[in-house]
Motif scaffolding. Structure first.
Motif, PDB file in Angstrom:
ATOM      1  N   VAL A 206       0.863  -1.174   0.000  1.00 43.09           N
ATOM      2  CA  VAL A 206       0.000   0.000   0.000  1.00 43.09           C
ATOM      3  C   VAL A 206       0.900   1.225   0.000  1.00 43.09           C
ATOM      4  N   VAL A 207       0.824   2.029  -1.049  1.00 37.74           N
ATOM      5  CA  VAL A 207       1.681   3.206  -1.150  1.00 37.74           C
ATOM      6  C   VAL A 207       1.122   4.314  -0.279  1.00 37.74           C
ATOM      7  N   ARG A 208       1.945   4.786   0.635  1.00 38.12           N
ATOM      8  CA  ARG A 208       1.529   5.831   1.583  1.00 38.12           C
ATOM      9  C   ARG A 208       1.906   7.231   1.113  1.00 38.12           C
ATOM     10  N   ARG A 209       3.096   7.342   0.505  1.00 37.25           N
ATOM     11  CA  ARG A 209       3.571   8.664   0.107  1.00 37.25           C
ATOM     12  C   ARG A 209       4.531   8.528  -1.060  1.00 37.25           C
ATOM     13  N   GLN A 210       4.612   9.584  -1.865  1.00 39.06           N
ATOM     14  CA  GLN A 210       5.696   9.752  -2.823  1.00 39.06           C
ATOM     15  C   GLN A 210       6.330  11.107  -2.566  1.00 39.06           C
ATOM     16  N   VAL A 211       7.649  11.110  -2.556  1.00 44.63           N
ATOM     17  CA  VAL A 211       8.386  12.291  -2.119  1.00 44.63           C
ATOM     18  C   VAL A 211       9.416  12.684  -3.168  1.00 44.63           C
ATOM     19  N   ALA A 212       9.413  13.952  -3.562  1.00 46.79           N
ATOM     20  CA  ALA A 212      10.494  14.487  -4.390  1.00 46.79           C
ATOM     21  C   ALA A 212      11.727  14.658  -3.513  1.00 46.79           C
ATOM     22  N   VAL A 213      12.822  14.050  -3.890  1.00 41.68           N
ATOM     23  CA  VAL A 213      14.019  14.092  -3.048  1.00 41.68           C
ATOM     24  C   VAL A 213      14.683  15.466  -3.140  1.00 41.68           C
ATOM     25  N   GLU A 214      15.223  15.800  -4.315  1.00 37.37           N
ATOM     26  CA  GLU A 214      15.988  17.054  -4.422  1.00 37.37           C
ATOM     27  C   GLU A 214      15.138  18.243  -4.841  1.00 37.37           C
ATOM     28  N   SER A 215      13.966  17.988  -5.445  1.00 36.55           N
ATOM     29  CA  SER A 215      13.184  19.042  -6.097  1.00 36.55           C
ATOM     30  C   SER A 215      14.029  19.628  -7.243  1.00 36.55           C
ATOM     31  N   PRO A 216      13.631  20.719  -7.859  1.00 37.40           N
ATOM     32  CA  PRO A 216      14.483  21.293  -8.919  1.00 37.40           C
ATOM     33  C   PRO A 216      15.795  21.888  -8.422  1.00 37.40           C
ATOM     34  N   LEU A 217      16.017  21.942  -7.104  1.00 35.72           N
ATOM     35  CA  LEU A 217      17.221  22.580  -6.581  1.00 35.72           C
ATOM     36  C   LEU A 217      18.496  21.858  -6.979  1.00 35.72           C
ATOM     37  N   TRP A 218      18.415  20.607  -7.425  1.00 32.59           N
ATOM     38  CA  TRP A 218      19.623  19.905  -7.846  1.00 32.59           C
ATOM     39  C   TRP A 218      20.230  20.530  -9.102  1.00 32.59           C
ATOM     40  N   MET A 219      19.480  21.411  -9.768  1.00 34.45           N
ATOM     41  CA  MET A 219      19.954  21.994 -11.029  1.00 34.45           C
ATOM     42  C   MET A 219      20.538  23.394 -10.878  1.00 34.45           C
ATOM     43  N   ILE A 220      20.764  23.857  -9.641  1.00 36.54           N
ATOM     44  CA  ILE A 220      21.206  25.255  -9.487  1.00 36.54           C
ATOM     45  C   ILE A 220      22.726  25.408  -9.477  1.00 36.54           C
TER      46      ILE A 220
END
Length: 271
Positions: A206-220
């Protein structure tokens, strides 16, 4: 045991592919964010953690230091030797699709590697299913995937498109999800953000959550290194990222996504 991995993947790790990747820049952000999520979703220590594809123990070591009972299972013998040398960590050579572990053997299972090195969907579902089998009722499974658009973005961040060989690699990832390269990373499957939850559910979770790890900040770029050089600014960044980590519109812009689930009643290994 080496046959568990495609030859080019095994060669990548034999060359020390990931040993320093999490030490700085986007890799450091990936580690800090993943660790931050783990501190909030794992059961309290001294719970048992099965770190599948745990490599040299980059997460296993800190988890053991925090009081967890940690076992690494990895297909690369050199990784297993390094992980086993860490205080409080045991390690075994094994395959995510057929874990050398009993039913209900762990309070938490981490899949931080297998899901993006298994190119066939059936193999990825098998890895999720094995995690569902060995996790105890009430436990948690956390799977890491590489985002479908990661190489597309990375090509502009790092100017890889100057090399004419790079665009066909990106095109393959965009069209089929399969990243094939020996120059930029190695063979891997890049998930569309919608896919991991479907695979996990098919495997009995049962999937409880999905989480963006770095968000777009990995590209700065260099700005990220400046932030990470300051404990105060890093802390503020992590605090702000927690606020938006489950925003669906950010999943496709993050280099990695974590899918967090728990065993479903009646799933494999559940009485």
């Amino acid at each position: 045991m080496a046959g568990m991995l495609r030859p080019e993947v095994l060669d990548y790790y034999r060359r020390g592919g990931e040993r320093t990747r999490l030490a700085g820049g986007p890799g450091r952000l990936e580690f800090l964010r993943t660790w931050d999520v783990l501190t909030r979703v794992l059961p309290a220590a001294p719970a048992s953690v099965l770190d599948v594809g745990g490599a040299t123990g980059v997460y296993a070591g800190p988890l053991a230091a925090a009081g967890y009972d940690v076992r690494v299972i990895d297909p690369v013998p050199a990784h297993v030797a390094d992980a086993a040398a860490l205080p409080g960590v045991t390690a075994t050579v094994g395959d995510a699709r057929s874990l050398p572990a009993a039913d209900r053997d762990a309070d938490a299972v981490l899949l931080f590697g297998p899901l993006y090195h298994l190119l066939e969907r059936a193999d990825r579902v098998a890895a999720w299913r094995e995690a569902a089998r060995v996790v105890r009722p009430g436990g948690v499974v956390v799977g890491a995937t590489i985002n479908r658009f990661a190489s597309f973005f990375d090509g502009f961040v790092k100017d890889y498109y100057r090399d004419p060989r790079f665009q066909p690699v990106v095109e393959g990832a965009l069209s089929e999800g399969v990243h094939r390269s020996e120059t930029w990373f190695t063979s891997a499957y890049f998930h569309h953000p919608d896919e991991p939850a479907v695979e996990a559910a098919e495997a009995g979770l049962v999937v409880r959550r999905q989480v963006a790890v770095e968000s777009p900040l990995w590209m700065i770029g260099g700005r990220l290194d400046e932030i990470l050089a300051s404990a105060e600014r890093t802390g503020f960044m992590l605090e702000m990222l927690r606020r938006v980590e489950e925003e669906p519109s950010l999943l496709g812009a993050s280099s990695h996504v974590l899918t967090i689930g728990s065993p479903r009643a009646g799933a494999a290994g559940d009485a």
